[in-house]
Design a protein around this motif. Structure first.
Motif, short mmCIF file in Angstrom:
data_model
loop_
_atom_site.label_atom_id
_atom_site.label_comp_id
_atom_site.label_asym_id
_atom_site.label_seq_id
_atom_site.Cartn_x
_atom_site.Cartn_y
_atom_site.Cartn_z
N ARG A 26 0.82 -1.22 0.00
CA ARG A 26 0.00 0.00 0.00
C ARG A 26 0.85 1.28 0.00
O ARG A 26 0.66 2.16 -0.84
CB ARG A 26 -0.93 -0.01 1.22
CG ARG A 26 -1.82 1.21 1.36
CD ARG A 26 -2.64 1.14 2.62
NE ARG A 26 -1.78 0.92 3.78
CZ ARG A 26 -2.22 0.52 4.97
NH1 ARG A 26 -3.49 0.31 5.17
NH2 ARG A 26 -1.38 0.34 5.96
N ASP A 27 1.81 1.37 0.90
CA ASP A 27 2.60 2.59 0.97
C ASP A 27 3.89 2.52 0.14
O ASP A 27 4.47 3.54 -0.17
CB ASP A 27 2.95 2.90 2.44
CG ASP A 27 1.67 3.05 3.26
OD1 ASP A 27 0.67 3.55 2.70
OD2 ASP A 27 1.65 2.64 4.44
N GLU A 54 -10.87 -2.94 0.85
CA GLU A 54 -10.86 -1.60 0.24
C GLU A 54 -10.75 -0.52 1.31
O GLU A 54 -10.07 0.49 1.13
CB GLU A 54 -12.14 -1.39 -0.59
CG GLU A 54 -12.07 -2.10 -1.94
CD GLU A 54 -13.35 -1.97 -2.75
OE1 GLU A 54 -14.45 -2.03 -2.15
OE2 GLU A 54 -13.26 -1.83 -3.98
N VAL A 55 -11.41 -0.75 2.45
CA VAL A 55 -11.32 0.22 3.55
C VAL A 55 -9.87 0.27 4.05
O VAL A 55 -9.29 1.34 4.23
CB VAL A 55 -12.29 -0.15 4.70
CG1 VAL A 55 -12.08 0.75 5.90
CG2 VAL A 55 -13.74 -0.10 4.21
N GLY A 56 -9.26 -0.91 4.21
CA GLY A 56 -7.87 -0.97 4.68
C GLY A 56 -6.90 -0.33 3.70
O GLY A 56 -5.91 0.27 4.10
N MET A 146 -0.13 -13.59 8.24
CA MET A 146 -1.14 -13.49 9.32
C MET A 146 -0.88 -12.21 10.15
O MET A 146 -1.82 -11.54 10.55
CB MET A 146 -1.08 -14.72 10.24
CG MET A 146 -1.36 -16.02 9.54
SD MET A 146 -2.93 -16.07 8.68
CE MET A 146 -3.82 -17.14 9.72
N ARG A 147 0.39 -11.90 10.35
CA ARG A 147 0.73 -10.69 11.13
C ARG A 147 0.25 -9.44 10.40
O ARG A 147 -0.33 -8.55 11.00
CB ARG A 147 2.25 -10.62 11.34
CG ARG A 147 2.67 -10.84 12.79
CD ARG A 147 4.12 -10.50 13.07
NE ARG A 147 5.06 -10.80 12.01
CZ ARG A 147 5.66 -11.99 11.84
NH1 ARG A 147 5.39 -12.99 12.65
NH2 ARG A 147 6.51 -12.18 10.85
N ILE A 148 0.50 -9.39 9.09
CA ILE A 148 0.09 -8.21 8.31
C ILE A 148 -1.43 -8.02 8.41
O ILE A 148 -1.93 -6.91 8.64
CB ILE A 148 0.51 -8.36 6.82
CG1 ILE A 148 2.03 -8.31 6.69
CG2 ILE A 148 -0.15 -7.30 5.95
CD1 ILE A 148 2.55 -8.70 5.30
N LEU A 149 -2.17 -9.12 8.28
CA LEU A 149 -3.64 -9.03 8.30
C LEU A 149 -4.15 -8.63 9.68
O LEU A 149 -5.08 -7.84 9.81
CB LEU A 149 -4.27 -10.36 7.85
CG LEU A 149 -4.01 -10.74 6.38
CD1 LEU A 149 -4.51 -12.15 6.11
CD2 LEU A 149 -4.68 -9.75 5.43
N GLY A 153 -6.00 -5.07 11.06
CA GLY A 153 -7.38 -5.26 11.55
C GLY A 153 -8.29 -5.85 10.49
O GLY A 153 -9.52 -5.73 10.58
N ILE A 154 -7.71 -6.50 9.47
CA ILE A 154 -8.51 -7.07 8.37
C ILE A 154 -8.89 -8.51 8.67
O ILE A 154 -10.00 -8.96 8.38
CB ILE A 154 -7.72 -7.01 7.03
CG1 ILE A 154 -7.35 -5.56 6.68
CG2 ILE A 154 -8.48 -7.70 5.90
CD1 ILE A 154 -8.50 -4.71 6.23
N GLY A 155 -7.95 -9.26 9.23
CA GLY A 155 -8.22 -10.67 9.55
C GLY A 155 -8.39 -11.53 8.30
O GLY A 155 -7.95 -11.15 7.21
#
Ligand code: SF4
Length: 272
Positions: A26-27, A54-56, A146-149, A153-155
């Motif tokens: 993303r960044d 999309e929110v994330g 799993m850590r990234i998700l 806060g996406i899970g």
């Protein structure tokens, strides 16, 4: 710094790895264009997960639809259901719309293969598209995903409670217990898959001799009749796997069991 004349694209499958890669990039590549090849036959849980993502990401994921849907192509292929040996669905519903969307622009495609995986994923043969593997370059494995998700806060997508892969609700790569899961969670979609299968069966009889079923060696009606037997075996395998792997998420327990159950290769384009 990425070259502005070059397009940077990333396919989102609805599964955990591509979602994590999208967040990871993303960044790093703010001009990234995210896309989802929508067959029109995805699970409701997948569409819900895309919205969450999309929110994330803070930007939309382009939905790429084929001009004609599954039923049109089923007629073109004379009622022959797609299968691991004849996977026309991926070609007409995913690869063609993707290559049309990309066109002739020089394009870098970011592929969500993890550092702990040994495969290439879908690679376009178009000369203007090249693939890169950021998870491999950055040494990100399943635990990293799993850590990234979690951090974002996406899970995980909620279909992981009963199915280990994204893709069409009728995907023939599903294992028997996952078909039972579809019948229990989405009876309407299960019935639609039965209807496609039965229609293919009638047409095959009319053309003499061929028979098509979504699942190996039995029709979905027969499979549903064995629901208790399939789930009893599945639950016992889950319990065995849980004793082997303590403190791991349900998805890993299920993947262990289902991989034991059936070693058919999944669709590399659809299930990253
Ligand atoms: S998810 Fe399965 S049925 Fe859907 S396009 Fe991919 S291989 Fe075909």
């Amino acid at each position: 710094m990425p070259d502005a004349a070059v397009r940077h694209v990333m396919g989102i499958s609805g599964g955990k790895d591509s979602a994590a890669l999208a967040l990871h990039m993303r960044d790093r590549v703010p001009e990234m264009e995210y896309f989802f090849c929508d067959t029109g036959a995805e699970l409701p849980e997948t569409y819900e997960y895309l919205q969450r993502l999309e929110v994330g990401l803070g930007k939309p994921i382009a939905r790429l639809n084929a001009e004609q849907g599954f039923e049109h192509w089923l007629r073109v292929y004379q009622g022959a259901l797609p299968s691991p040996q004849m996977r026309w669905c991926t070609k007409v519903l995913k690869i063609k719309p993707l290559e049309a969307w990309i066109g002739e622009a020089e394009t870098v495609s970011y592929v969500a293969i993890r550092a702990d995986e040994n495969r290439d994923g879908y690679i376009s043969h178009k000369p203007n598209i090249s693939a890169v593997y950021p998870f491999k370059e950055d040494g990100i494995d399943k635990a990293g995903v799993m850590r990234i998700l979690d951090d974002a806060g996406i899970g995980l997508p909620s279909y992981y409670e009963w199915r280990t892969r994204s893709g069409c609700y009728f995907c023939f790569f599903q294992r028997k217990a996952e078909w039972v899961g579809l019948a229990e969670r989405h009876p309407d979609l299960f019935e639609q898959a039965v209807a496609f299968e039965e229609k293919a069966g009638y047409e095959a009889q009319a053309m003499q001799g061929r028979s098509y079923t979504w699942s190996h060696k039995e029709s979905l009606r027969e499979l549903a009749g064995r629901r208790v037997e399939i789930m009893t075996k599945h639950e016992a395998a889950l319990a065995r796997e849980r004793r082997k792997q303590t403190n791991v998420p349900l998805i890993d327990v299920m993947a262990g069991v289902l991989d034991e159950d059936d070693d058919t290769l999944a669709c590399q384009m659809c299930q990253l």
